[in-house]
Design a protein around this motif. Structure first.
Motif, PDB file in Angstrom:
ATOM      1  N   TYR A 140       6.359  83.165  35.060  1.00 36.55           N
ATOM      2  CA  TYR A 140       5.058  83.685  35.513  1.00 36.55           C
ATOM      3  C   TYR A 140       5.099  85.193  35.267  1.00 36.55           C
ATOM      4  O   TYR A 140       6.184  85.778  35.150  1.00 36.55           O
ATOM      5  CB  TYR A 140       4.822  83.366  37.000  1.00 36.55           C
ATOM      6  N   PHE A 141       3.933  85.800  35.165  1.00 37.24           N
ATOM      7  CA  PHE A 141       3.902  87.249  34.954  1.00 37.24           C
ATOM      8  C   PHE A 141       3.826  87.937  36.307  1.00 37.24           C
ATOM      9  O   PHE A 141       2.909  87.678  37.080  1.00 37.24           O
ATOM     10  CB  PHE A 141       2.726  87.648  34.050  1.00 37.24           C
ATOM     11  N   ASN A 142       4.821  88.772  36.593  1.00 39.62           N
ATOM     12  CA  ASN A 142       4.853  89.475  37.883  1.00 39.62           C
ATOM     13  C   ASN A 142       4.176  90.831  37.720  1.00 39.62           C
ATOM     14  O   ASN A 142       4.674  91.720  37.013  1.00 39.62           O
ATOM     15  CB  ASN A 142       6.310  89.624  38.327  1.00 39.62           C
ATOM     16  N   GLN A 143       3.012  90.984  38.378  1.00 37.73           N
ATOM     17  CA  GLN A 143       2.200  92.208  38.209  1.00 37.73           C
ATOM     18  C   GLN A 143       2.945  93.447  38.673  1.00 37.73           C
ATOM     19  O   GLN A 143       2.839  94.515  38.062  1.00 37.73           O
ATOM     20  CB  GLN A 143       0.883  92.094  39.001  1.00 37.73           C
ATOM     21  N   THR A 144       3.717  93.316  39.752  1.00 38.92           N
ATOM     22  CA  THR A 144       4.435  94.477  40.303  1.00 38.92           C
ATOM     23  C   THR A 144       5.519  94.916  39.335  1.00 38.92           C
ATOM     24  O   THR A 144       5.659  96.103  39.025  1.00 38.92           O
ATOM     25  CB  THR A 144       5.084  94.103  41.660  1.00 38.92           C
ATOM     26  N   LYS A 145       6.282  93.965  38.834  1.00 40.47           N
ATOM     27  CA  LYS A 145       7.365  94.280  37.902  1.00 40.47           C
ATOM     28  C   LYS A 145       6.792  94.670  36.530  1.00 40.47           C
ATOM     29  O   LYS A 145       7.366  95.483  35.817  1.00 40.47           O
ATOM     30  CB  LYS A 145       8.295  93.049  37.793  1.00 40.47           C
ATOM     31  N   GLY A 146       5.658  94.077  36.202  1.00 42.00           N
ATOM     32  CA  GLY A 146       5.047  94.343  34.896  1.00 42.00           C
ATOM     33  C   GLY A 146       5.716  93.568  33.773  1.00 42.00           C
ATOM     34  O   GLY A 146       5.576  93.896  32.591  1.00 42.00           O
ATOM     35  N   PHE A 147       6.458  92.518  34.144  1.00 42.22           N
ATOM     36  CA  PHE A 147       7.206  91.712  33.169  1.00 42.22           C
ATOM     37  C   PHE A 147       7.165  90.247  33.581  1.00 42.22           C
ATOM     38  O   PHE A 147       6.921  89.932  34.752  1.00 42.22           O
ATOM     39  CB  PHE A 147       8.677  92.158  33.143  1.00 42.22           C
ATOM     40  N   PRO A 148       7.471  89.354  32.625  1.00 37.73           N
ATOM     41  CA  PRO A 148       7.598  87.954  33.028  1.00 37.73           C
ATOM     42  C   PRO A 148       8.854  87.764  33.878  1.00 37.73           C
ATOM     43  O   PRO A 148       9.841  88.480  33.691  1.00 37.73           O
ATOM     44  CB  PRO A 148       7.721  87.198  31.695  1.00 37.73           C
ATOM     45  N   CYS A 149       8.775  86.856  34.811  1.00 36.48           N
ATOM     46  CA  CYS A 149       9.915  86.553  35.682  1.00 36.48           C
ATOM     47  C   CYS A 149      10.056  85.037  35.755  1.00 36.48           C
ATOM     48  O   CYS A 149       9.131  84.303  35.398  1.00 36.48           O
ATOM     49  CB  CYS A 149       9.665  87.103  37.081  1.00 36.48           C
ATOM     50  N   LEU A 150      11.203  84.575  36.238  1.00 35.53           N
ATOM     51  CA  LEU A 150      11.422  83.137  36.392  1.00 35.53           C
ATOM     52  C   LEU A 150      10.770  82.655  37.689  1.00 35.53           C
ATOM     53  O   LEU A 150      10.890  83.322  38.719  1.00 35.53           O
ATOM     54  CB  LEU A 150      12.926  82.842  36.461  1.00 35.53           C
TER      55      LEU A 150
END
Ligand SMILES: Nc1ncnc2c1ncn2[C@@H]1O[C@H](COP(=O)(O)OS(=O)(=O)O)[C@@H](OP(=O)(O)O)[C@H]1O
Length: 204
Positions: A140-150
């Motif tokens: 999923y795309f994590n808006q806070t991290k600004g990157f895809p995450c598991l």
């Protein structure tokens, strides 16, 4: 290397292998069937990322601009600076091709790994002869991290993003310096696209 049982794949990751002169001969001597996977990104962004990482450990280092040029007036690039040297991918690949065929080397696009992680990992799984187990359902795309995450980390039901040392904010670099670096890398990038048969889109 640990012993590998039937049905297992042993993997080892070291970022410096790709740019280490002695690495291909030594890996070849260990196992000539080894499959090699290299993540590459735009060498200009890579250089800035490299500098950002060093800066986080040693805040007193000189500016990016002053490390980039041997002579700022003539625009001569300091190719002995590792942050610049590592991005000359065609040169490093030449060294590997003395020992391994292209069919045993997979180049993963660092940019696609962010914009389409499942697609890029699909290529990795195919290359390793694995079933495509990892798909877009895993990310999923994590808006806070600004990157895809598991969505779920291995052995856990919780989501997992890469740590704070991955995806740092880069300092602003003078656009003229960036342009000079783009011009410097262009011929090496073209050679690299030819050698790998893939246009990575760094010069579009
Ligand atoms: N999903 C996800 N999350 C966070 N970061 C991601 C991800 N995918 C790729 N990237 C990019 O990975 C870059 C850091 O990897 P490195 O190759 O520098 O790591 S290493 O220290 O050499 O192992 C890091 O570079 P910087 O942005 O310059 O920090 C990221 O852009």
């Amino acid at each position: 290397m640990p012993k590998t049982l039937e049905g297992q794949i042993t993997m080892e990751k070291t970022p410096s292998y790709f740019v280490t002169r002695e690495a291909p001969a030594r890996i070849y001597a260990m196992s000539r069937d080894t499959k090699l996977i290299v993540v590459v990104r735009d060498p200009v962004t890579r250089a800035i990322s490299d500098y950002t990482q060093t800066l986080s450990k040693k805040p007193d280092i000189p500016t990016f601009d002053s490390l980039t040029f041997k002579n700022r007036t003539t625009g001569l690039i300091d190719t002995s600076w590792s942050a610049i040297q590592i991005g000359i991918y065609a040169k490093h690949l030449d060294n590997w091709l003395q020992f391994f065929p292209m069919s045993q080397i997979l180049f993963v696009s660092g940019e696609r790994l962010i914009s389409d992680p499942a697609g890029e990992l699909g290529r990795v799984q195919d290359f390793l002869g694995l079933k495509r187990i990892i798909t877009d359902k895993h990310f999923y795309f994590n808006q806070t991290k600004g990157f895809p995450c598991l969505k779920k980390a291995e052995g856990s039901s919780k989501p997992h993003c890469l740590g704070k040392t991955k995806g740092r904010t880069h300092p602003n670099i003078d656009p003229e310096v960036v342009q000079r670096l783009r011009d410097f890398y262009r011929p090496f990038n073209m050679k690299f696209y030819q050698m790998t048969g893939r246009k990575f889109g760094w010069d579009d």
